[in-house]
Design a protein around this motif. Structure first.
Motif, PDB file in Angstrom:
ATOM      1  N   THR A 134       0.856  -1.182   0.000  1.00 16.68           N
ATOM      2  CA  THR A 134       0.000   0.000   0.000  1.00 16.68           C
ATOM      3  C   THR A 134       0.892   1.232   0.000  1.00 16.68           C
ATOM      4  O   THR A 134       2.095   1.137   0.283  1.00 16.68           O
ATOM      5  N   ALA A 158      -8.827  -3.701   5.834  1.00 21.09           N
ATOM      6  CA  ALA A 158      -8.384  -2.923   4.675  1.00 21.09           C
ATOM      7  C   ALA A 158      -9.259  -3.199   3.461  1.00 21.09           C
ATOM      8  O   ALA A 158      -9.922  -4.233   3.356  1.00 21.09           O
ATOM      9  N   SER A 159      -9.257  -2.258   2.518  1.00 21.40           N
ATOM     10  CA  SER A 159      -9.895  -2.456   1.215  1.00 21.40           C
ATOM     11  C   SER A 159      -8.810  -2.848   0.213  1.00 21.40           C
ATOM     12  O   SER A 159      -7.706  -2.280   0.215  1.00 21.40           O
ATOM     13  N   HIS A 160      -9.140  -3.780  -0.660  1.00 23.54           N
ATOM     14  CA  HIS A 160      -8.109  -4.418  -1.481  1.00 23.54           C
ATOM     15  C   HIS A 160      -8.370  -4.279  -2.977  1.00 23.54           C
ATOM     16  O   HIS A 160      -9.514  -4.159  -3.420  1.00 23.54           O
ATOM     17  N   GLN A 171      -8.014  -6.481  -6.355  1.00 19.30           N
ATOM     18  CA  GLN A 171      -7.953  -7.881  -6.781  1.00 19.30           C
ATOM     19  C   GLN A 171      -7.545  -7.930  -8.248  1.00 19.30           C
ATOM     20  O   GLN A 171      -8.107  -7.215  -9.072  1.00 19.30           O
ATOM     21  N   ARG A 210     -11.321 -11.166   1.615  1.00 17.36           N
ATOM     22  CA  ARG A 210     -10.872  -9.783   1.461  1.00 17.36           C
ATOM     23  C   ARG A 210     -12.045  -8.873   1.099  1.00 17.36           C
ATOM     24  O   ARG A 210     -12.980  -9.293   0.413  1.00 17.36           O
ATOM     25  N   ASN A 211     -11.963  -7.630   1.530  1.00 19.81           N
ATOM     26  CA  ASN A 211     -12.914  -6.612   1.106  1.00 19.81           C
ATOM     27  C   ASN A 211     -12.409  -6.034  -0.215  1.00 19.81           C
ATOM     28  O   ASN A 211     -11.503  -5.206  -0.244  1.00 19.81           O
ATOM     29  N   ILE A 212     -12.969  -6.510  -1.332  1.00 18.89           N
ATOM     30  CA  ILE A 212     -12.495  -6.117  -2.654  1.00 18.89           C
ATOM     31  C   ILE A 212     -13.157  -4.808  -3.067  1.00 18.89           C
ATOM     32  O   ILE A 212     -14.376  -4.741  -3.255  1.00 18.89           O
ATOM     33  N   ALA A 213     -12.346  -3.770  -3.228  1.00 20.74           N
ATOM     34  CA  ALA A 213     -12.859  -2.474  -3.659  1.00 20.74           C
ATOM     35  C   ALA A 213     -12.669  -2.244  -5.156  1.00 20.74           C
ATOM     36  O   ALA A 213     -13.359  -1.438  -5.767  1.00 20.74           O
ATOM     37  N   THR A 264      -4.742   6.065  -3.760  1.00 17.42           N
ATOM     38  CA  THR A 264      -5.773   5.607  -2.820  1.00 17.42           C
ATOM     39  C   THR A 264      -5.114   5.032  -1.576  1.00 17.42           C
ATOM     40  O   THR A 264      -3.889   4.995  -1.457  1.00 17.42           O
ATOM     41  N   LEU A 313      -5.842   1.860  -0.839  1.00 17.94           N
ATOM     42  CA  LEU A 313      -6.068   0.441  -1.072  1.00 17.94           C
ATOM     43  C   LEU A 313      -4.795  -0.367  -0.854  1.00 17.94           C
ATOM     44  O   LEU A 313      -3.674   0.152  -0.946  1.00 17.94           O
TER      45      LEU A 313
END
Length: 306
Positions: free
Chosen positions: A176, A196-198, A200, A222-225, A241, A243
C-alpha cells in the motif's frame, strides 16, 4: 487426385493463419504478406479444395465445414514439416535472425522483459522476440503448433501437458502507499488485513486469480474495492488511494524502487507462486529452443537472490 508436386505448401501456412486469425489482414501481418497476396492465396486454396473455405461475416472470416475438417489435418502436416526442418538448422545466436514467441503476463513483462531484452541484444543481436500473451487454455495448442515457443508464469494447469522447468518460487506480500497511520513493522495482523480495502487482480494469462480461493480455504475473505484484469495498473491505483494489493514479492520489489509504498508480510500462510517455463515436446532438442531456454534460466535465476 491432386499431386503434391503441383501444390505450393506455403498455401497451407496461409490457410492455417486465416483459420487462427479469422481475417485476411491479420493473417497477412502474421506471415509478412500483403492483403492482396493473402487474397490470391485464398483463391488458389478455394480452387484446390473446390470449396469457399471461409465466409466473410461481421465477426470475421468463418471457416466452412470443409475448412474445419481440414484444420487439424493441415496443422499436423505443418508441424511435421517444421519439425523436419529444424533438424537442418544450426542455431548460431551471433548470426541467427530467428523469431521467438513468448507468452508472458503483464507482471512478467515488468519483471523479466527488460533484463531478457538486454541479454538478447548482447548475445543474439539479430534475434527477434515477440510477446504474445494468451489465455491459459490456449497455450498448450499454441506451443504445439509453433505459434508460441515458450510460456512463462504461474501456470499449474499446464504442468501435466507440457515440457516445463521450475524457474523460482516466491511468496506473496501486501503493498500500500506510504502514509501516516499505517501499522508499524513489516507484518500485518489479520484484523488489519481484514479491515483494509483491497485491489484484486484476475488475469486469464496466469493463475494469480486463484489467490482468493486459497484465502477462503483458510476462512479469510478480502474486502475487494477494485477488480483489475492486469497488474500494470496497480501502482498508479495504490499511489492515488489507501487500497492494499497482494502480489508476488519480486513484483512488489520492482514497483517499489522509489520507496513510495510500504510492503508487508501477509498474516496468513499462502502457497508460494511457482514460476515455470513451458515448451512443447516436439522442440525439446531443437538447438535454438535449447539455447533460448538456457538463456532465460540463467537470467531468471538472478530473481532468486532478490
Amino acid at each position: 487426385m491432386t499431386s503434391i508436386d503441383h501444390v505450393d505448401l506455403n498455401l497451407l501456412r496461409v490457410f492455417q493463419a486465416i483459420v487462427e486469425e479469422r481475417g485476411l489482414t491479420r493473417a497477412g501481418e502474421r506471415l509478412a504478406l500483403s492483403q492482396p497476396a493473402v487474397s490470391y492465396s485464398l483463391g488458389r486454396l478455394r480452387s484446390l479444395f473446390d470449396d469457399p473455405l471461409f465466409i466473410r461475416t461481421r465477426s470475421g472470416m468463418q471457416p466452412t465445414p470443409v475448412a474445419l475438417e481440414l484444420t487439424e489435418i493441415v496443422g499436423r502436416a505443418l508441424d511435421t514439416v517444421r519439425e523436419a526442418l529444424r533438424y537442418a538448422e544450426h542455431f548460431d545466436p551471433a548470426t541467427s535472425t530467428r523469431t521467438f514467441r513468448l507468452s508472458l503476463s503483464d507482471a512478467g513483462e515488468v519483471a523479466y522483459l527488460p533484463v531478457l531484452c538486454a541479454a538478447l541484444q548482447k548475445a543474439a543481436p539479430r534475434v527477434k522476440l515477440v510477446i504474445e500473451p494468451l489465455p491459459v487454455e490456449e497455450i498448450e495448442e499454441a506451443l504445439r503448433s509453433s505459434r508460441l515457443d515458450f510460456a512463462i508464469g504461474n501456470l499449474p494447469a499446464l504442468l501435466s501437458r507440457t515440457r516445463h522447468g521450475l524457474l523460482f518460487e516466491e511468496p506473496y506480500v501486501c503493498m500500500t502507499r506510504e502514509r501516516r497511520g499505517l501499522p508499524a513493522g513489516n507484518s500485518l495482523k489479520l484484523e488489519q488485513f481484514l479491515a483494509a480495502s483491497h485491489v484484486q487482480v484476475r488475469s486469464l494469462e496466469h493463475s494469480h486469480y486463484t489467490l482468493d480461493d486459497a484465502l477462503r480455504a483458510q476462512g479469510v475473505g478480502r474486502n475487494i474495492a477494485l477488480a483489475l484484469p492486469h497488474f500494470v495498473a496497480v501502482p498508479g491505483v495504490l499511489a492515488a488511494t489507501d487500497l492494499f494489493a497482494t502480489l508476488p514479492h519480486r513484483l512488489a520489489h520492482i514497483l517499489n524502487r522509489g520507496n513510495a509504498f510500504r510492503v508487508y508480510a501477509l498474516p496468513v500462510h499462502l502457497p508460494k507462486a511457482a514460476v515455470t517455463m513451458h515448451w512443447h515436446e516436439h522442440f525439446h532438442e531443437d538447438e535454438g529452443n535449447v539455447w533460448m531456454r538456457n538463456l532465460m534460466i540463467d537470467i531468471l535465476a538472478s530473481f532468486t537472490k532478490m
